[in-house]
Design a protein around this motif. Structure first.
Motif, PDB file in Angstrom:
ATOM      1  N   SER A 302       0.461  -1.320  -0.028  1.00 37.85           N
ATOM      2  CA  SER A 302      -0.166  -0.500   0.121  1.00 37.85           C
ATOM      3  C   SER A 302       0.772   1.297   0.372  1.00 37.85           C
ATOM      4  CB  SER A 302      -1.043  -0.047   1.331  1.00 37.85           C
ATOM      5  OG  SER A 302       0.138  -0.062   2.766  1.00 37.85           O
ATOM      6  N   SER A 303       1.889   0.986   0.795  1.00 34.08           N
ATOM      7  CA  SER A 303       3.411   2.586   0.601  1.00 34.08           C
ATOM      8  C   SER A 303       3.587   2.434  -0.491  1.00 34.08           C
ATOM      9  CB  SER A 303       3.465   2.672   1.905  1.00 34.08           C
ATOM     10  OG  SER A 303       4.569   1.274   2.026  1.00 34.08           O
ATOM     11  N   CYS A 306       0.898   3.697  -3.311  1.00 29.37           N
ATOM     12  CA  CYS A 306       0.696   5.031  -2.863  1.00 29.37           C
ATOM     13  C   CYS A 306       1.721   6.502  -3.719  1.00 29.37           C
ATOM     14  CB  CYS A 306       0.837   5.663  -1.302  1.00 29.37           C
ATOM     15  SG  CYS A 306       0.441   7.015  -0.686  1.00 29.37           S
ATOM     16  N   GLN A 624       1.395   7.605   7.529  1.00 31.94           N
ATOM     17  CA  GLN A 624       1.187   8.838   6.908  1.00 31.94           C
ATOM     18  C   GLN A 624       2.333   9.758   7.011  1.00 31.94           C
ATOM     19  OE1 GLN A 624      -0.634  11.532   8.298  1.00 31.94           O
ATOM     20  NE2 GLN A 624      -0.147  12.845   6.319  1.00 31.94           N
ATOM     21  N   LEU A 637      -6.005   9.083  -1.218  1.00 31.17           N
ATOM     22  CA  LEU A 637      -4.819   8.358  -2.337  1.00 31.17           C
ATOM     23  C   LEU A 637      -4.426   7.266  -1.450  1.00 31.17           C
ATOM     24  CD1 LEU A 637      -3.713   7.377  -4.624  1.00 31.17           C
ATOM     25  CD2 LEU A 637      -2.112   8.488  -4.855  1.00 31.17           C
ATOM     26  N   LEU A 638      -3.337   7.506  -0.361  1.00 33.41           N
ATOM     27  CA  LEU A 638      -3.277   6.151   0.392  1.00 33.41           C
ATOM     28  C   LEU A 638      -4.057   5.806   1.475  1.00 33.41           C
ATOM     29  CD1 LEU A 638      -0.485   5.411   2.508  1.00 33.41           C
ATOM     30  CD2 LEU A 638      -0.627   6.907   3.722  1.00 33.41           C
ATOM     31  N   THR A 641      -5.474   3.047  -1.501  1.00 37.08           N
ATOM     32  CA  THR A 641      -4.486   2.178  -1.584  1.00 37.08           C
ATOM     33  C   THR A 641      -4.331   0.761  -1.003  1.00 37.08           C
ATOM     34  OG1 THR A 641      -2.599   3.275  -1.150  1.00 37.08           O
ATOM     35  CG2 THR A 641      -3.329   3.180  -3.122  1.00 37.08           C
ATOM     36  N   THR A 642      -4.519   1.570   0.480  1.00 38.76           N
ATOM     37  CA  THR A 642      -4.534   0.496   1.834  1.00 38.76           C
ATOM     38  C   THR A 642      -5.845  -0.102   1.659  1.00 38.76           C
ATOM     39  OG1 THR A 642      -3.192   2.482   2.878  1.00 38.76           O
ATOM     40  CG2 THR A 642      -3.866   0.584   4.369  1.00 38.76           C
TER      41      THR A 642
END
Length: 669
Positions: A302-303, A306, A624, A637-638, A641-642
């Motif tokens: 996820s990170s 992003c 974050q 967006l983060l 995506t997570t």
């Protein structure tokens, strides 16, 4: 015949236990393949020659070490499921007259066979898929692919050595396990741990406290730089607490469920809860491993996703204007000559300047202690404490601030405007700059002058907008020595409508003219020139390589998760077979068996996934803030995506659940 007896016996043992050996060897092949691919890309000459390819290879160099470490730990750990299943067989061999030395020779051949299958299968798959991986990597970093196929002998040698070490360690551990065990213990190995479990309330309570402290740490940290430092501390706390809770806390949960008579004394709950209470103490570590690996998959992919999908926004934060000229001077004549030179180079190329930005500033490395800013003899670096922190300190003329923002701000004597960046905050009414009188902060502003170099720095930035800039400039111009690290700049940036190729030509022309001016006039200032067109490939290479590495590691973590789940279901299926046979003899129907199995498997299987989701949710504020250091400011967006990663991972998790639950049900029924 005698020379081939042990190889045949070893191969027969593998075939007879193919239900546990085939998944292990397939995973070994997958590990070899992934390690070869990442090692191949890390040393690829074609990637090295590409602009941006070096960023990818630097990132993959870190990934090679992570992959090697994980291969050793994971294969060594999963082998424990295999050897536990075989101990009863070894005990029978021993009783029937086969000595432990003979069993050891058979194990040596088994290890050699698995090593050869894993390495040959993995290398063949790695060679076949290495070019596909290279094409995917070049696509992610925005480069034109090459279609030349090659095999890396260096990567092959590293694979042979690493997995020889891995399977050697596995063999030594298996030999040790057989050597210290008595034949009777080997025969009863599958029933080890069938004593009624006792709850370790101290360990369970400690797990709750440590996990609560880690969650509090994750949500309470405000500074991005501190988030990066404390992130690894929080990770270690979560890992320790997860193991403590799954090992001891799960037993405590089963005990509480058994005390609830309305819940426990039901057909579908009675068998499942009693079975779980017996095995949780031993298999809690496996569930904790599944939970930790699931969390690693979610956080890693996820990170990095992003960062990759928000790379254009991050690039615009790093390079606010298409072309930036930073002159190491405040002299108006020199700055005017530089601006004229740049404008002439643009006009000669047939282009026009859009959106000019100009301001002056003093940049000093400082240290903040509450409302006091120290600029002399600053200790470089960052401590985990919160009282002393290194910062980038900027002083800008108020007139330049008003021109950039379009405001008409006025300040009284002793007043300043203060700006902060990277999620920092300032709550004091005054600010004291070393050797100066305390100044009253009229207000804290968030609209700051564009400065890509500041955005690229990991340290927080503090901007002081003052009406008497010349006084500060004159003072620090004399003080900037070894005790004060700083510089005076004139910032000039502008945008162009031209494409990247044309912008590169313009930058080259500007640099040539600056060089010529410096030859003709020795007083012409030193100028730092940067262009978004020149840096795009390297920037995309860094973010693309992080995403590519995140995908590779994510795949490996998923492999590990699936294999641990599979072996748990297999081992527990063999353990529970006798129990369900007895239950059938006393009247339990096949439908009731299926209901009980589903209740047990659902509870055990989805507990790690739910816990991983909770871990990820509490880690989100920390992640974050770390993302801010990479110029990833798009929080939505983060978030998406997570969520997407959790849903996709959960989908595959359910598929694995359905597959392994069928195997378990087949074994027990």
């Amino acid at each position: 015949m005698k020379g081939i007896y042990y190889p045949k016996l070893a191969w027969l043992g593998i075939k007879r236990n193919k239900q546990v050996y085939v998944p292990f060897m397939l995973t070994g092949i997958g590990m070899v393949m992934m390690y070869y691919i990442i090692t191949y890309l890390e040393g690829s000459d074609s990637l090295y020659q590409m602009s941006g390819g070096r960023s990818l290879q630097a990132t993959l160099g870190f990934g090679v070490n992570v992959m090697a470490f994980f291969c050793v730990i994971f294969l060594f750990y999963t082998n424990s499921f295999l050897i536990r299943r075989r101990k009863k067989e070894f005990g029978l061999y021993n009783i029937l007259g086969m000595g432990k030395w003979n069993i050891a020779r058979m194990l040596v051949w088994e290890s050699l066979i698995m090593y050869v299958i894993a390495v040959l299968g993995g290398l063949l798959s790695g060679v076949l898929f290495s070019k596909l991986a290279e094409l995917a990597a070049t696509h992610m970093i925005g480069l034109a692919p090459t279609y030349q196929f090659s095999v890396s002998l260096k990567a092959v040698r590293r694979v042979l050595f690493l997995f020889a070490v891995v399977f050697g360690l596995i063999l030594i551990n298996n030999l040790r396990s057989i050597h210290v065990s008595k034949p009777v213990e080997l025969l009863r190995s599958e029933n080890v741990g069938e004593k009624p479990p006792k709850v370790n309330w101290v360990l369970a309570l400690l797990g709750v406290l440590v996990l609560g402290a880690a969650y509090f740490l994750a949500v309470s940290i405000k500074e991005p730089l501190q988030a990066m430092v404390w992130f690894f501390v929080a990770v270690m706390m979560v890992i320790a607490a997860t193991y403590a809770l799954f090992i001891s806390g799960s037993v405590a949960l089963c005990k509480l469920l058994q005390k609830n008579k309305k819940f426990y004394y039901r057909t579908n709950h009675f068998v499942s809860v009693s079975s779980m209470s017996y095995r949780m103490k031993r298999n809690g570590a496996g569930l904790a491993s599944i939970c930790i690996l699931s969390t690693m998959v979610l956080v890693t992919i996820s990170s990095t996703a992003c960062l990759y999908f928000g790379k254009e926004d991050g690039m615009r934060i790093r390079y606010p204007e298409d072309i930036v000229l930073k002159a190491y001077t405040l002299d108006e004549n020199a700055v005017g000559a530089l601006q004229t030179l740049a404008r002439k180079a643009v006009s000669d190329a047939g282009e026009q300047i859009e959106g000019e930005v100009f301001y002056r500033y003093l940049d000093v490395i400082a240290e903040r202690n509450e409302d006091f800013i120290a600029t002399h003899d600053v200790t470089l670096g960052f401590s985990m404490g919160t009282s002393n922190k290194q910062i980038d300190f900027y002083i800008v003329p108020l007139e330049d601030y008003n021109r950039l923002t379009g405001e008409q701000e006025e300040l009284e004597p002793g007043e300043v405007l203060l700006g902060v960046s990277k999620g920092s905050s300032y709550s004091y009414d005054t600010i004291t700059l070393e050797d100066w009188e305390p100044m009253r902060v009229k207000r804290v502003v968030r609209t700051l002058p564009p400065n890509g170099a500041d955005n690229a720095d990991i340290f927080a930035s503090y901007w002081l907008f003052v009406p008497d800039f010349e006084r500060y400039a004159a003072f620090y111009q004399e003080e900037i020595t070894e005790s004060v690290r700083g510089e005076l700049y004139s910032y000039y940036g502008f945008d162009l409508s031209a494409d990247d190729k044309e912008q590169r030509l313009i930058v080259s022309a500007i640099c040539e003219r600056i060089g010529q001016a410096q030859i003709e006039d020795e007083t012409f200032p030193h100028v730092w020139v940067e262009s978004i067109a020149e840096e795009r490939e390297g920037f995309y290479g860094m973010y693309g390589s992080l995403f590519f590495l995140g995908i590779l590691l994510g795949i490996v973590f998923v492999f590990a998760t699936v294999l641990i789940i599979y072996y748990k279901q297999i081992s527990e299926g063999y353990e529970d077979r006798a129990k369900f046979e007895i239950m059938q003899k006393v009247g339990m129907t096949e439908r009731e068996i299926k209901t009980s199995v589903n209740s047990q498997v659902l509870t055990v299987f989805f507990l790690p996934l739910v816990t991983a989701g909770i871990h990820t949710a509490f880690a989100f504020p920390l992640i974050q803030k770390i993302m801010l250091l990479f110029n990833a400011v798009n929080i939505s967006l983060l978030i998406w995506t997570t969520i997407a990663c959790f849903l996709i991972f959960g989908f595959f998790y359910i598929i694995v659940y359905r597959m392994t639950s069928r195997v378990y049900l087949k074994l027990v029924s």
